[in-house]
Scaffold this motif. Sequence first.
Motif, short mmCIF file in Angstrom:
data_model
loop_
_atom_site.label_atom_id
_atom_site.label_comp_id
_atom_site.label_asym_id
_atom_site.label_seq_id
_atom_site.Cartn_x
_atom_site.Cartn_y
_atom_site.Cartn_z
N ASN A 162 0.80 -1.22 0.00
CA ASN A 162 0.00 0.00 0.00
C ASN A 162 0.84 1.27 0.00
O ASN A 162 0.36 2.32 -0.44
CB ASN A 162 -0.91 0.03 1.23
N HIS A 204 -6.72 -3.63 9.32
CA HIS A 204 -7.89 -2.80 9.61
C HIS A 204 -7.50 -1.50 10.29
O HIS A 204 -7.99 -0.41 9.90
CB HIS A 204 -8.87 -3.58 10.48
N GLY A 207 -5.72 1.26 8.12
CA GLY A 207 -6.45 1.89 7.02
C GLY A 207 -5.97 1.46 5.65
O GLY A 207 -6.06 2.23 4.68
N TYR A 208 -5.44 0.23 5.57
CA TYR A 208 -4.93 -0.24 4.28
C TYR A 208 -6.09 -0.75 3.41
O TYR A 208 -7.20 -0.95 3.86
CB TYR A 208 -3.91 -1.37 4.49
N THR A 209 -5.78 -0.96 2.13
CA THR A 209 -6.78 -1.43 1.20
C THR A 209 -6.20 -2.56 0.34
O THR A 209 -4.96 -2.64 0.19
CB THR A 209 -7.24 -0.28 0.27
N ILE A 210 -7.06 -3.40 -0.18
CA ILE A 210 -6.60 -4.49 -1.03
C ILE A 210 -6.56 -4.08 -2.50
O ILE A 210 -6.14 -4.84 -3.35
CB ILE A 210 -7.50 -5.73 -0.87
N LYS A 211 -7.01 -2.88 -2.80
CA LYS A 211 -6.97 -2.39 -4.16
C LYS A 211 -5.57 -1.93 -4.51
O LYS A 211 -4.84 -1.40 -3.66
CB LYS A 211 -7.94 -1.21 -4.35
N PRO A 213 -2.74 0.40 -5.54
CA PRO A 213 -2.64 1.86 -5.47
C PRO A 213 -2.19 2.50 -6.77
O PRO A 213 -2.17 3.69 -6.87
CB PRO A 213 -1.59 2.06 -4.37
#
Length: 214
Positions: A162, A204, A207-211, A213
């Motif tokens: 991320n 969680h 604030g990370y995302t699996i999308k 970047p």
Amino acid sequence: MVRTRKERKAANEIKLAQPDRTAAPSEETLLKLAEDRNLFEEAERQKRKQAKDKDEDEVLLSPTADRIMDAILWSMSLAMLHFTLDVLVQHQYAISIIWPQIIIRTVRACAVFLLLIYVLHPHKAAPKLLPGLPLRFQDPLRQAIFFVASISSGCYLIHISNKYSYLAVMKQSPPLGCIWVWSVIELNLSLAVLSLVVTGGFFHQGGYTIKAPY
């Protein structure tokens, strides 16, 4: 079949009687013949010989050789996983795949995995990881190492995916993913679940995302 009167008369003249069971048999029995020729002893010798040959066939490898073969199988499995992750991460960023470079990285990773697995993977040929430590503490020590490795590799993989550039992700993601998977496999079920919960909490709370970047 109809019998004639003469045949019926001859049959009626034959007296019925029980056989004489008190007399000794005039001929040798099969059991006596087998005992005389030592067939039972020969069969027992053949049975012991077959059991001995079977034991010799089962013990073909020394404990050290068996440990090396076990490490090779594990390292090859992780190397195939490394190869797959390497291809996927380059495909994710639409980078042209250079197969010779991927193969070279896979071979290098396999060598590193072989060393790590030989040292850390539990095997009956080498139950002691740390010399001098009592045997009852050897397994908890291994579990502690894999627990820390699983959390560290998982959290760091999430972080670089991320926050870092695509070059860093392509370089570090395959080995980190392999170490994460291997560490979780080596853990007991309760510790494996706990490590995944900790990693999920890190994902969680950060604030990370699996999308992707990029």
